[in-house]
Enzyme design. Structure first.
Site, mmCIF file in Angstrom:
data_model
loop_
_atom_site.group_PDB
_atom_site.id
_atom_site.type_symbol
_atom_site.label_atom_id
_atom_site.label_comp_id
_atom_site.label_asym_id
_atom_site.label_seq_id
_atom_site.Cartn_x
_atom_site.Cartn_y
_atom_site.Cartn_z
ATOM 1 N N LYS A 1 38.843 46.465 35.166
ATOM 2 C CA LYS A 1 39.614 45.320 35.655
ATOM 3 C C LYS A 1 38.620 44.404 36.341
ATOM 4 C CE LYS A 1 42.694 43.693 39.129
ATOM 5 N NZ LYS A 1 43.538 43.932 40.288
ATOM 6 N N GLY B 1 48.091 39.903 47.455
ATOM 7 C CA GLY B 1 48.596 40.396 48.739
ATOM 8 C C GLY B 1 49.585 39.473 49.417
ATOM 9 N N ASN C 1 49.806 46.559 44.064
ATOM 10 C CA ASN C 1 49.180 47.472 45.017
ATOM 11 C C ASN C 1 49.843 47.330 46.378
ATOM 12 O OD1 ASN C 1 47.549 49.062 46.630
ATOM 13 N ND2 ASN C 1 45.665 48.366 45.759
ATOM 14 N N THR C 2 49.568 46.194 47.040
ATOM 15 C CA THR C 2 50.044 46.026 48.417
ATOM 16 C C THR C 2 51.560 46.171 48.543
ATOM 17 O OG1 THR C 2 48.283 44.399 48.543
ATOM 18 C CG2 THR C 2 49.717 44.571 50.445
ATOM 19 N N ALA D 1 48.867 40.608 40.788
ATOM 20 C CA ALA D 1 48.750 39.958 42.097
ATOM 21 C C ALA D 1 49.923 39.043 42.424
ATOM 22 C CB ALA D 1 47.460 39.168 42.227
ATOM 23 N N GLY D 2 50.345 39.147 43.666
ATOM 24 C CA GLY D 2 51.333 38.228 44.211
ATOM 25 C C GLY D 2 52.758 38.747 44.237
#
Lengths: 326, 257
Positions: B96, B157, B206-207, B184-185
């Protein structure tokens, strides 16, 4: 019962102290030439189970809430019960709500409340969380004082010796990160810290600065010193602090108060914290040896509870020797 | 079934491994979400690439495919070096690719991204680039040899969810047959369902999971939302209209005016 405690970090000294209080015959062996050379010497010394509960599991709070009392009883005058202040920069103010939502034992402060506690932070933050029940101590002073107390009690310290010459009934292995690779699932989590010295700012209690990527804490020490920590990296490398980490720690200190920009950088340090997959400490048995390990970032906070567990275990064995596992 | 560089996967959730409260909770999140691919950062979560053997052993023990990432790399050189280290550690050609252009917003440096993708593809890597929703950059990434694209839907994040659904829609329409993963986001399962309804092939998170109060339950919630969004997309959802349409005939009214 003759006991050998291996390792003179916070775990080993706490266990030794507890066993001595229960009347066991204890010897301490430390491979290094002095106490506290591992992760313990770089600790923040915060007795902050309510804050830690933000990311730690419940036992950290249940086992850690009596830590301040244990240290105060063992070392009168060392524990400062002034609470913890948690702040966030303007853009990260949402982090405070998130932190509050995941913890207990706090109260909200406005800017007047913040400046009443920490006058030097007046006007810098509009909101803060105050964890009134938390405490802190100076880890190096605490370890030295425990050692002095144990020496006064005629406890034997074997420094640098590869092995203890005599026979012992039980060995309590508290050698922390030295067991990585030998105890299954024990891993290292690298932490980096630094110390600043400044006469331009005074803090009375640990302050945590929330940030989505690099949360840090600043713990005031004696002689205008401030300990700033700590990074959390999944690595067993104990080498010197990296430029990136140094930058992040300094940046956070500067964000807390610009006076830290003029402070002197008097120390940097890095250590490896031993941790199990759930980041909780464990007492495990292997023949005559009891391993007490995996304190992660909670050595000073959880060592008293684990030492109590070891003592209860050995007292039970003393009463019923036939039930002892071999 | 979704194929990523000829590897077929069932789960359309890819999970990052950073910032979980503990590896045990990460393992539980992986189990509950039934994810088959986790991303691991070599640089940001370790120390200058000197990775903890024990932590990576725990990742390998999860029994899922590892997609190493170059998170935290700010230059082409750094990203390429990290990718090579990752190939050694995890024995995979998958990478990635992140080349961060802006320390503060973590916005990708798309110029460096294309260059790094070109270098890595030439060296036999199978590149999953973290990019913006810019079509021209996307085309250049394909020219560079990428066969999967991972546009953001909001900054890393930020948990904002799709801030520009129009751009995501256009992006999907422009590359109808390419595996597209929103990376992301994403903040909530409803965001994940939304991008899956738009026809995206998978979601990387992830977050949103690691930072939740109960990461394992949140991971499962995301898996369910992704499944629902995927199913909704294949069922062809109604397009919005600007006036009400009664679902049964209205007696006595021949027409609406």
């Amino acid at each position: 019962m003759r006991i050998l405690v291996k390792g003179a970090g916070v775990a080993g000294l706490t266990v030794a102290w507890q066993l001595y209080r229960h009347g066991f015959d204890v010897t301490i062996a430390e491979r290094a030439g002095k106490v506290g050379t591992g992760a313990s010497g770089f600790a923040g010394g915060m007795l902050a189970p309510w804050c830690e509960r933000e990311s730690a599991e419940e036992p950290v709070l249940t086992l850690g809430r009596s830590a301040a009392d244990w240290w105060e009883a063992a070392l009168p005058g060392h524990v400062q019960r002034k609470g913890t202040l948690v702040v966030a920069g303007g853009r990260d103010a949402g982090e405070l709500d998130r932190f509050a939502g995941r913890t207990s034992g706090w109260e909200w402060l406005d800017d007047a409340g913040i400046s009443a506690l920490e006058p030097d932070l007046a006007g810098r933050f509009r909101k803060a969380l105050f964890f009134r029940q938390e405490a802190h101590l100076d880890p190096r002073k605490a370890l030295s004082a425990l050692t002095a107390g144990l020496e006064e009690a005629r406890m034997r310290f074997l420094f640098g010796a590869a092995g203890a010459p005599e026979r012992y009934d039980r060995v309590i292995d508290c050698t922390g990160a030295a067991r990585i690779g030998r105890i299954p699932n024990l891993r290292g989590v690298r932490g980096e810290m630094l110390s600043l010295e400044s006469d331009e700012i005074t803090l009375s209690r640990p302050v945590r600065l929330l940030h989505p990527r690099h949360p840090i804490y600043i713990v005031p020490r004696e002689k205008s010193r401030f300990m700033i920590g700590a990074t959390m990296l999944e690595s067993e490398d104990a080498g010197p602090v990296t430029a990136r980490s140094l930058m992040e720690l300094l940046n956070a200190a500067y964000a807390l108060h610009p006076a830290f920009g003029e402070a002197r950088l008097v120390e940097t340090g890095a250590g490896v914290r031993p941790a199990y997959p759930d980041n909780l400490p464990r007492m495990t048995e292997d023949g005559d040896t009891i391993h007490v390990n995996g304190f992660y970032r909670h050595g000073f906070l959880l060592a008293p509870a684990m030492a109590g567990e070891v003592a209860r275990r050995l007292l039970a064995e003393q009463r019923q020797p036939e039930r002892r596992a071999s | 079934m979704l194929k990523l560089y000829d590897i077929a996967v069932q789960s359309r959730l890819l999970l990052g491994t950073a910032r979980f409260p503990s590896p045990a909770i990460l393992a539980e999140a992986v189990r509950r979400s039934k994810t088959e691919i986790v991303t691991v950062s070599l640089r940001r979560e370790t120390s200058g690439g000197k990775a903890s053997g024990a932590f990576f052993d725990l990742i390998r023990e999860l029994g899922v495919r590892v997609l190493p990432n170059t998170a935290g790399c700010h230059s082409v050189q750094e990203a390429v070096l990290t990718a090579k280290m990752a190939r050694e550690v995890f024995r995979t050609d998958w990478i990635k690719l992140e080349v961060i252009g802006h320390h503060d917003t973590l916005q990708p440096d798309v110029f460096g991204l294309v260059e790094a993708a070109r270098i890595l593809t030439a060296e036999g890597f199978q590149v999953f680039p973290y990019t913006t929703d810019d079509l021209v950059v996307a085309e250049k990434l394909l020219e560079a040899g990428c066969r999967v694209l991972m546009p953001w839907c909001a900054p890393i994040g930020s948990a904002m969810g799709p801030v520009n659904p129009m751009a995501l829609r256009t992006f999907r329409a422009h590359f109808p047959d390419l595996p597209l993963i929103v990376d992301a986001g994403i903040g909530r399962p409803s965001h994940a369902a939304q991008v899956m309804e738009l026809g995206y092939d998978a979601v990387l998170l992830n977050t949103a999971v690691a930072g939740a109060g109960d990461p394992a339950s949140m991971a499962e919630a995301f898996a369910l939302a992704i499944e629902a969004g995927r199913l909704a997309h294949s069922a062809v959802p109604l397009e919005p209209r600007d006036m009400a349409v009664p679902s049964t005939p209205v007696i006595g009214k021949a027409v609406f005016s």
